[in-house]
Design a protein around this motif. Structure first.
Motif, PDB file in Angstrom:
ATOM      1  N   THR A 151       0.650  -1.627  -0.182  1.00 44.86           N
ATOM      2  CA  THR A 151      -0.226   0.289  -0.047  1.00 44.86           C
ATOM      3  C   THR A 151       0.716   1.509   0.111  1.00 44.86           C
ATOM      4  OG1 THR A 151      -0.429   0.057   2.451  1.00 44.86           O
ATOM      5  CG2 THR A 151      -2.231  -1.413   1.572  1.00 44.86           C
ATOM      6  N   ILE A 165      -6.556  -2.664  -4.617  1.00 40.08           N
ATOM      7  CA  ILE A 165      -7.103  -1.768  -4.977  1.00 40.08           C
ATOM      8  C   ILE A 165      -6.196  -0.766  -5.536  1.00 40.08           C
ATOM      9  CG2 ILE A 165      -8.945   0.142  -4.529  1.00 40.08           C
ATOM     10  CD1 ILE A 165      -9.976  -1.712  -2.940  1.00 40.08           C
ATOM     11  N   ARG A 201      -5.415   2.802  -6.844  1.00 36.95           N
ATOM     12  CA  ARG A 201      -6.178   4.619  -6.865  1.00 36.95           C
ATOM     13  C   ARG A 201      -5.485   4.772  -7.803  1.00 36.95           C
ATOM     14  NH1 ARG A 201      -3.635   5.092  -1.367  1.00 36.95           N
ATOM     15  NH2 ARG A 201      -5.471   4.616   0.406  1.00 36.95           N
ATOM     16  N   SER A 212      -8.707   4.289  -9.797  1.00 38.04           N
ATOM     17  CA  SER A 212      -9.834   3.584  -9.225  1.00 38.04           C
ATOM     18  C   SER A 212     -10.316   2.387  -9.639  1.00 38.04           C
ATOM     19  CB  SER A 212     -11.060   4.524  -8.768  1.00 38.04           C
ATOM     20  OG  SER A 212     -10.112   5.224  -8.433  1.00 38.04           O
ATOM     21  N   ASP A 266      -0.111   4.356  -6.628  1.00 31.52           N
ATOM     22  CA  ASP A 266      -0.618   4.416  -6.031  1.00 31.52           C
ATOM     23  C   ASP A 266      -1.362   3.219  -5.043  1.00 31.52           C
ATOM     24  OD1 ASP A 266      -1.052   5.345  -3.418  1.00 31.52           O
ATOM     25  OD2 ASP A 266      -2.276   7.521  -3.505  1.00 31.52           O
ATOM     26  N   GLU A 302      -4.255   1.089  -2.586  1.00 33.11           N
ATOM     27  CA  GLU A 302      -5.223   1.060  -1.320  1.00 33.11           C
ATOM     28  C   GLU A 302      -4.973   0.788  -0.913  1.00 33.11           C
ATOM     29  OE1 GLU A 302     -10.068   1.957  -0.759  1.00 33.11           O
ATOM     30  OE2 GLU A 302      -9.032   3.343  -2.453  1.00 33.11           O
ATOM     31  N   ASN A 303      -5.117  -0.915  -1.293  1.00 36.12           N
ATOM     32  CA  ASN A 303      -5.242  -2.121  -0.363  1.00 36.12           C
ATOM     33  C   ASN A 303      -4.603  -3.129  -1.049  1.00 36.12           C
ATOM     34  OD1 ASN A 303      -5.928  -3.611   1.507  1.00 36.12           O
ATOM     35  ND2 ASN A 303      -7.422  -4.412   0.670  1.00 36.12           N
TER      36      ASN A 303
END
Length: 214
Positions: free
Chosen positions: A142, A165, A167, A178, A201, A203-204
């Motif tokens: 992350t 995920i 970003r 996204s 980037d 997120e998870n």
């Protein structure tokens, strides 16, 4: 609290072509620690690299071991691979970054084990790369990371977790915003960095990052 900037060159036992030897010499000069895992010592000898530590059960190295280099012997029946033992040793000695040669190609089970070792290093606060002159692999968790453009190389990403995920992935021919990358579908293969660098980037989740020479 100070942050370590110590680096380690790790040489393992998969075949290393002679045209990579100058790179091993360069990295050895720039590294605070040089470790050879088992047969990796044979390639270090050929390249003219003197290691600080030799690690392994030495079932695949048939030469004479030196008596003036630290040797950490293991037994063949063990949970850790020789490479994993080398990575654990490097981390225990304060290394922040590991660059490993001799960990790709050859037996696929060994290659897969070394990819999993990348994950272990990341989870223990150490940046690690696998390289062979034609490919460079690393793992990102992350957060935001930047990757420089290498002219003439593909840039691929694969989800190591069931879902990752993203970003944002920018600075590439096929950007993402996204987006959920899944481990069961290789959407991120054969991308290209279009500018000076790419940014990812997360997120998870966790991505395997692969540079491959065209």
């Amino acid at each position: 609290m100070s942050v370590s900037n110590k680096t380690c060159l790790l040489i393992a036992g998969s075949e290393i072509p002679e045209d990579v030897f100058p790179e091993l010499v360069r990295l050895a000069k720039q590294s605070e620690l040089v470790i050879c895992a088992d047969r990796g010592y044979a390639f270090a000898e050929k390249a003219g690299v003197r290691p600080d530590i030799l690690i392994g059960d030495f079932d695949s190295y048939t030469g004479t071991l030196p008596d003036d280099i630290e040797i950490l012997r293991s037994v063949p029946e063990k949970d850790d691979t020789d490479t994993m033992l080398a990575v654990k040793t490097a981390i225990s000695r304060g290394v922040f970054k590991i660059v490993m040669y001799g960990g790709l190609g050859g037996r696929f089970d060994h290659t897969m084990a070394n990819v999993q070792t990348l994950v272990y290093a990341l989870e223990h606060g150490c940046s690690m790369q696998l390289a062979d002159g034609e490919n460079v692999l690393t793992v990102q968790g992350t957060g935001l990371a930047e990757y420089p453009c290498i002219e003439g190389w593909y840039f691929s990403v694969f989800s190591l977790t069931p879902e990752t995920i993203v970003r944002r992935m920018a600075g590439v021919k096929y950007p993402l915003e996204s987006y959920v990358l899944k481990s069961g579908f290789p959407l991120g293969v054969s991308n290209e960095i279009t500018g000076g660098s790419a940014e990812i980037d997360i997120e998870n989740g966790m991505l395997l990052i692969v540079y491959s020479k065209k």
